[in-house]
Design a protein around this motif. Structure first.
Motif, PDB file in Angstrom:
ATOM      1  N   ARG A  72    -130.131  -4.699  32.816  1.00 39.66           N
ATOM      2  CA  ARG A  72    -131.430  -5.365  32.782  1.00 39.66           C
ATOM      3  C   ARG A  72    -131.204  -6.836  33.109  1.00 39.66           C
ATOM      4  NH1 ARG A  72    -135.993  -3.171  30.043  1.00 39.66           N
ATOM      5  NH2 ARG A  72    -135.687  -0.960  29.625  1.00 39.66           N
ATOM      6  N   ASP A  73    -131.867  -7.297  34.146  1.00 41.21           N
ATOM      7  CA  ASP A  73    -131.704  -8.668  34.621  1.00 41.21           C
ATOM      8  C   ASP A  73    -133.050  -9.382  34.529  1.00 41.21           C
ATOM      9  OD1 ASP A  73    -131.277 -11.022  35.915  1.00 41.21           O
ATOM     10  OD2 ASP A  73    -130.494 -10.149  37.762  1.00 41.21           O
ATOM     11  N   TYR A  74    -133.098 -10.424  33.701  1.00 44.96           N
ATOM     12  CA  TYR A  74    -134.317 -11.225  33.571  1.00 44.96           C
ATOM     13  C   TYR A  74    -133.970 -12.679  33.838  1.00 44.96           C
ATOM     14  CZ  TYR A  74    -138.458 -13.473  31.704  1.00 44.96           C
ATOM     15  OH  TYR A  74    -139.588 -14.255  31.570  1.00 44.96           O
ATOM     16  N   ASN A  75    -134.349 -13.166  35.020  1.00 46.08           N
ATOM     17  CA  ASN A  75    -134.076 -14.555  35.417  1.00 46.08           C
ATOM     18  C   ASN A  75    -132.589 -14.898  35.292  1.00 46.08           C
ATOM     19  OD1 ASN A  75    -136.647 -15.249  36.186  1.00 46.08           O
ATOM     20  ND2 ASN A  75    -137.235 -16.020  34.171  1.00 46.08           N
ATOM     21  N   GLY A  76    -131.745 -13.966  35.716  1.00 45.68           N
ATOM     22  CA  GLY A  76    -130.301 -14.206  35.703  1.00 45.68           C
ATOM     23  C   GLY A  76    -129.617 -13.883  34.400  1.00 45.68           C
TER      24      GLY A  76
END
Length: 267
Positions: free
Chosen positions: A33-37
């Motif tokens: 899961r990638d959220y803003n890096g």
């Protein structure tokens, strides 16, 4: 006319042979899961063994709604979120003797122990009632009452229902699954769940899956509680090994990307 009657047993035998039987199921999955890096990586392995063979309904991963077969299971998930690392461990089992069912489970969720145990009774192959006691570490024990009903339609088609409530009537849920065989060796499933908890919003979750044949399927799912949605696909390379892939995001966080890949082994 004699030829038709002679051919009938061969046709029935062919239909029986087309159904696969399995005793064990093992899944290994990796999710990012990638959220803003900011990455959250989860690696999980889980396995379940049945002491009696389960027969497929056509697709290699579809079985009856109620499975009254003694089994044991376990799994571990490792979560890596940069400075935060932890594990979730689960193991348990279900034991059937006559119409009675006994079951138990242990979970270690982020270093918090959760114990559950219960008993059930099969009023018929299509109707199961259960009572389960659940104890979260440092919290009071909660009792759940659960019922499952399978309404058999034509052939292998069915619609199944599960309803659950806790002893304080603070938690109420109902879910359903529909399975149908289409023409040309294709299949379709649809699932819907509704949950109502005191002090929280009413929410739903659901999913659909279309099988091109017994080996290959595509699906989509949505969970209103966390507002996650995904599309996924599964393909069996042979009767034992399948690959899975999924991509998802969140309705409120457009910058969130979820990617999952996994392998299933059925023996």
């Amino acid at each position: 006319m004699k030829f038709k009657f002679a051919a009938l047993p061969l046709m029935l035998a062919s239909a029986v042979v087309s159904a696969e039987q399995y005793n064990s199921f093992t899944d290994a999955d990796y999710e990012n899961r990638d959220y803003n890096g900011a990455d959250v990586d989860t690696l999980s392995v889980q396995s379940q063994y049945y002491f009696g063979a389960l027969e497929t309904l056509g697709p290699r991963k579809e079985f009856n709604y109620i499975l009254p077969v003694t089994n044991i299971y376990g799994g571990v998930s490792s979560i890596d979120a940069g400075p935060f690392e932890d594990e979730v461990v689960t193991f348990g089992g279900e034991y059937y003797t006559g119409q009675w069912k006994l079951f138990g489970e242990f979970n270690d969720i982020y270093s918090t122990n959760v114990y559950s145990a219960g008993a059930g009774f099969l009023f018929s192959p299509n109707l199961l009632a259960e009572v389960e006691a659940q104890k979260v570490e440092d919290e009071d024990t909660v009792l759940f009452v659960r019922g499952q009903y399978n309404h058999q339609l034509s052939g292998t088609d069915y619609i199944g229902f599960t309803a659950e409530i806790d002893d304080g009537f603070d938690y109420r849920s109902i879910s359903s699954k529909y399975f149908t065989a289409l023409s040309g060796g294709q299949y379709f499933t649809a699932e819907l769940g509704l949950t109502d908890t005191d002090g929280a919003d009413f929410y739903w979750n659901g999913g659909v899956e279309f099988y091109f044949n017994e080996n290959t399927s595509v699906g989509a799912a949505y969970d209103e509680l966390v507002e996650d949605y995904e599309i996924n696909a599964t393909h069996f390379f042979n009767r034992n090994v399948a690959a899975k892939v999924a991509y998802g995001s969140n309705r409120d966080f457009d910058d969130l990307d979820m990617f999952r890949i996994g392998v299933t082994v059925q023996l």
